[in-house]
Design a protein around this motif. Structure first.
Motif, mmCIF file in Angstrom:
data_model
loop_
_atom_site.group_PDB
_atom_site.id
_atom_site.type_symbol
_atom_site.label_atom_id
_atom_site.label_comp_id
_atom_site.label_asym_id
_atom_site.label_seq_id
_atom_site.Cartn_x
_atom_site.Cartn_y
_atom_site.Cartn_z
ATOM 1 N N GLN A 128 -7.912 46.970 110.942
ATOM 2 C CA GLN A 128 -6.807 46.067 111.280
ATOM 3 C C GLN A 128 -5.461 46.551 110.742
ATOM 4 O O GLN A 128 -4.429 45.939 111.012
ATOM 5 C CB GLN A 128 -7.106 44.661 110.739
ATOM 6 C CG GLN A 128 -8.410 44.065 111.245
ATOM 7 C CD GLN A 128 -8.479 44.022 112.754
ATOM 8 O OE1 GLN A 128 -7.510 43.667 113.420
ATOM 9 N NE2 GLN A 128 -9.628 44.388 113.314
ATOM 10 N N SER A 152 0.136 52.800 121.778
ATOM 11 C CA SER A 152 -0.328 51.604 122.476
ATOM 12 C C SER A 152 0.559 50.434 122.082
ATOM 13 O O SER A 152 1.233 50.460 121.038
ATOM 14 C CB SER A 152 -1.789 51.280 122.137
ATOM 15 O OG SER A 152 -1.903 50.812 120.801
ATOM 16 N N ARG A 153 0.556 49.400 122.906
ATOM 17 C CA ARG A 153 1.349 48.213 122.602
ATOM 18 C C ARG A 153 0.833 47.513 121.353
ATOM 19 O O ARG A 153 1.607 46.943 120.593
ATOM 20 C CB ARG A 153 1.347 47.274 123.818
ATOM 21 C CG ARG A 153 2.252 47.776 124.935
ATOM 22 C CD ARG A 153 1.712 47.491 126.331
ATOM 23 N NE ARG A 153 2.492 48.270 127.318
ATOM 24 C CZ ARG A 153 2.271 49.536 127.601
ATOM 25 N NH1 ARG A 153 1.299 50.209 126.989
ATOM 26 N NH2 ARG A 153 3.017 50.173 128.486
ATOM 27 N N ASP A 154 -0.482 47.568 121.146
ATOM 28 C CA ASP A 154 -1.071 46.990 119.942
ATOM 29 C C ASP A 154 -0.543 47.691 118.694
ATOM 30 O O ASP A 154 -0.159 47.034 117.711
ATOM 31 C CB ASP A 154 -2.595 47.112 120.015
ATOM 32 C CG ASP A 154 -3.277 46.749 118.715
ATOM 33 O OD1 ASP A 154 -3.346 45.555 118.399
ATOM 34 O OD2 ASP A 154 -3.732 47.681 118.013
ATOM 35 N N TRP A 158 1.856 46.139 115.694
ATOM 36 C CA TRP A 158 1.401 46.232 114.301
ATOM 37 C C TRP A 158 2.444 46.912 113.418
ATOM 38 O O TRP A 158 2.746 46.424 112.323
ATOM 39 C CB TRP A 158 0.070 46.990 114.269
ATOM 40 C CG TRP A 158 -0.327 47.528 112.943
ATOM 41 C CD1 TRP A 158 -0.734 46.822 111.854
ATOM 42 C CD2 TRP A 158 -0.345 48.912 112.562
ATOM 43 N NE1 TRP A 158 -1.010 47.682 110.809
ATOM 44 C CE2 TRP A 158 -0.782 48.957 111.214
ATOM 45 C CE3 TRP A 158 -0.054 50.097 113.223
ATOM 46 C CZ2 TRP A 158 -0.919 50.166 110.526
ATOM 47 C CZ3 TRP A 158 -0.194 51.289 112.543
ATOM 48 C CH2 TRP A 158 -0.621 51.318 111.214
ATOM 49 N N GLY A 307 -7.566 47.263 119.766
ATOM 50 C CA GLY A 307 -6.427 48.164 119.863
ATOM 51 C C GLY A 307 -5.780 48.133 121.223
ATOM 52 O O GLY A 307 -5.511 47.079 121.806
ATOM 53 N N GLY A 308 -5.528 49.330 121.774
ATOM 54 C CA GLY A 308 -4.871 49.444 123.060
ATOM 55 C C GLY A 308 -5.804 49.407 124.248
ATOM 56 O O GLY A 308 -5.355 49.536 125.389
ATOM 57 N N ASP A 311 -5.085 47.132 127.265
ATOM 58 C CA ASP A 311 -4.005 47.596 128.135
ATOM 59 C C ASP A 311 -4.536 48.466 129.270
ATOM 60 O O ASP A 311 -3.892 48.580 130.325
ATOM 61 C CB ASP A 311 -2.974 48.410 127.339
ATOM 62 C CG ASP A 311 -2.203 47.562 126.349
ATOM 63 O OD1 ASP A 311 -2.092 46.341 126.573
ATOM 64 O OD2 ASP A 311 -1.715 48.113 125.340
#
Length: 397
Positions: A128, A152-154, A158, A307-308, A311
Motif C-alpha cells: 500500500q 499509473s493513476r493509482d 498515492w 494498483g493500476g 485502469d
C-alpha cells in the motif's frame, strides 16, 4: 555545419537496481531499443549487477555499468556513482523505484542537470506504500528530483496524497507495449502445454511474493474441481525465490500433470500466443507490462483489482477483476471464459483495441522524449536544487 552535426545527442543514464528478467527491466530495454537514436543516447547503470538479460539491448552505443553494491547502507556506492557520473556527464539521470531514489542527491552533487525518478510499483513488503521511513526518504529527496513519473493513476494519486509530493513535480506516463511484436497469430507455436483442445491459463512474471502465484495455483485447483469435464492447463512462466514453494504446492494439490513451471523465457511474445487466457494474481502493481503484452496478444485477462490494473481491465469488456489473495473469486472470474470460448475471443479483441488506443510504445516514447526535452531546455543551473539544501542519509536496502 559539420561541427554542429558532430555534436552527440544528450546522454540519459538509467539507474536501476539490477538488470534481470522482469516487467520494469523489459520496459527499460524496449524504451532504449525503440527510441530514435538521434534524440538521446543511453547508458544503463546497475547498482548491483546484470545478467544475460542485458543482451536484449540491441543498440550498439549503449554502455552498461555494474556498481556491485553490497547490502546495507553502502556509502561507498554513492562515491562510485559520483565518480562514474562525473566521467559520463549525462544530461539526465533516470532512476527507477525505491531502491535507487536516494541517488538523485548524488547525481545533483555530481552536476547532472536533470534528475527524473519513475515509480513503477510497490513490493510485497509495503503493497500500500505506507511505510513511514520509505515515504520520508521520498520526500527528503524531492528537492533533488525534477520530475516524478508514476506509470499509473493509482501511483500518481498515492505520490500526491500519501507521500505528499508536490503536484507540479508529478507527470503520469502510461507504460507502452510493442504492438507489432505482441499480437495474435494463426501460428500459435508448439509449446508442450498446447494441444488436445486444452484451455491454457497462463501467467508471466517473477516468482515472488508480490506476484502471489500461489493464489493462482489455488484458483486453478478450484477450477479443476468445479469444471471436471474441461481440459485445463496452468502455465507459470518465470523464475524466482518462490519456485520451490510453488512446486511443492502443485505436487500437494496433485496438479503436477496439468500445471507447468516453465521457467524464464526470453521469447515472451510467442509464449503469450500459446495461452487461451492471461491471469495475474499480484497483490501490488503499477501498470503491469505483462498485462499489456497479453492484451496486445488478444488474450482475455483476469487479474486482481490492485494498483493500476483497473485502469487496464474493463470488466465485461476485455476481462475480469477479482480481489487480491482470493482464490475463489479468481476462479469464479476465469470460469466463464473456459465455458464460453467465443466470449474469450471477443474480450481478447477488445483488449487489443484498448492497447492500440492508449498504451502503444510510440505514445510512451513520445511522452518520455517530450519530458527529457522540456527539462533539458529549462534546467540552466545544474547544482541548485529547487529548495534549500538538505543532508540526505541513504536508507538501507
Amino acid at each position: 555545419m559539420d561541427a554542429v552535426q558532430d555534436i552527440a545527442p544528450p546522454l540519459v543514464a538509467h539507474l536501476i537496481y539490477r538488470l534481470d528478467i522482469g516487467g520494469l527491466e523489459t520496459l527499460l530495454v524496449d524504451t532504449i531499443n525503440s527510441m530514435a537514436p538521434g534524440r538521446y543516447r543511453h547508458a544503463v547503470i546497475c547498482l548491483t549487477d546484470y545478467t544475460d538479460f542485458a543482451g536484449r539491448i540491441t543498440r550498439p552505443d549503449v554502455a552498461l555499468y555494474a556498481l556491485h553494491k553490497p547490502a546495507g547502507l553502502a556509502l561507498g556506492t554513492h562515491a562510485d556513482l559520483f565518480r562514474l557520473l562525473r566521467q559520463l556527464r549525462p544530461a539526465v539521470l533516470h532512476t527507477y523505484n525505491l531502491g535507487t531514489i536516494e541517488y538523485a542527491a548524488t547525481a545533483w552533487a555530481a552536476g547532472v542537470p536533470v534528475r527524473v525518478h519513475a515509480e513503477h510499483g510497490r513490493d510485497a513488503r509495503d503493497p500500500q506504500g505506507i511505510n513511514p521511513k520509505h515515504n520520508l526518504l521520498r520526500r527528503l529527496v524531492t528537492p533533488f528530483i525534477d520530475r516524478y513519473v508514476p506509470v499509473s493513476r493509482d501511483l500518481h494519486a498515492w505520490l500526491e496524497r500519501v507521500v505528499r509530493i508536490p503536484a507540479r513535480k508529478l507527470q503520469l506516463i502510461d507504460n507502452g507495449v510493442d504492438t507489432e511484436r505482441f499480437r495474435a497469430s494463426a501460428d500459435a507455436g508448439a509449446e508442450p502445454w498446447q494441444g488436445d483442445g486444452a484451455f491454457v491459463i497462463g501467467t508471466v512474471g517473477r516468482l515472488q511474493d508480490v506476484k502471489d502465484q500461489a493464489t493462482l495455483v489455488d484458483a486453478f485447483a478450484l477450477l479443476r474441481r468445479q469444471l471436471p469435464d474441461e481440459k485445463l492447463r496452468l502455465v507459470l512462466v518465470g523464475d524466482g525465490p518462490l519456485r520451490a514453494r510453488l512446486e511443492t504446492q502443485l505436487n500437494t494439490l496433485g496438479l503436477q500433470d496439468c500445471a507447468i513451471l516453465a521457467g524464464p523465457r526470453s521469447d515472451v511474445a510467442p509464449v503469450m500466443r500459446s495461452f487461451s487466457l492471461f491471469a495475474l494474481s499480484s497483490i501490488a502493481e503499477g501498470t503491469p507490462v505483462t498485462l499489456l503484452e497479453a492484451m496486445a496478444s488478444e488474450l482475455p485477462v483476469v487479474a486482481t483489482a490492485v494498483g493500476g490494473i483497473p485502469d487496464l481491465v474493463a470488466p465485461g469488456v476485455n476481462g475480469a477483476l477479482a480481489p487480491a489473495r482470493d482464490a475463489q473469486a479468481l476462479a469464479a472470474a476465469i470460469a466463464p471464459y473456459v465455458q464460453d470460448r467465443a466470449l474469450a475471443r471477443r474480450h481478447g479483441v477488445a483488449g487489443r483495441a484498448r492497447v492500440e488506443q492508449q498504451y502503444s510504445m510510440q505514445a510512451m516514447l513520445a511522452a518520455y522524449v517530450a519530458l527529457y526535452d522540456e527539462l533539458c531546455q529549462t534546467k540552466t543551473t545544474p547544482r541548485t536544487p529547487d529548495k534549500a539544501k538538505k543532508a540526505i542519509t541513504p536508507c538501507a536496502e
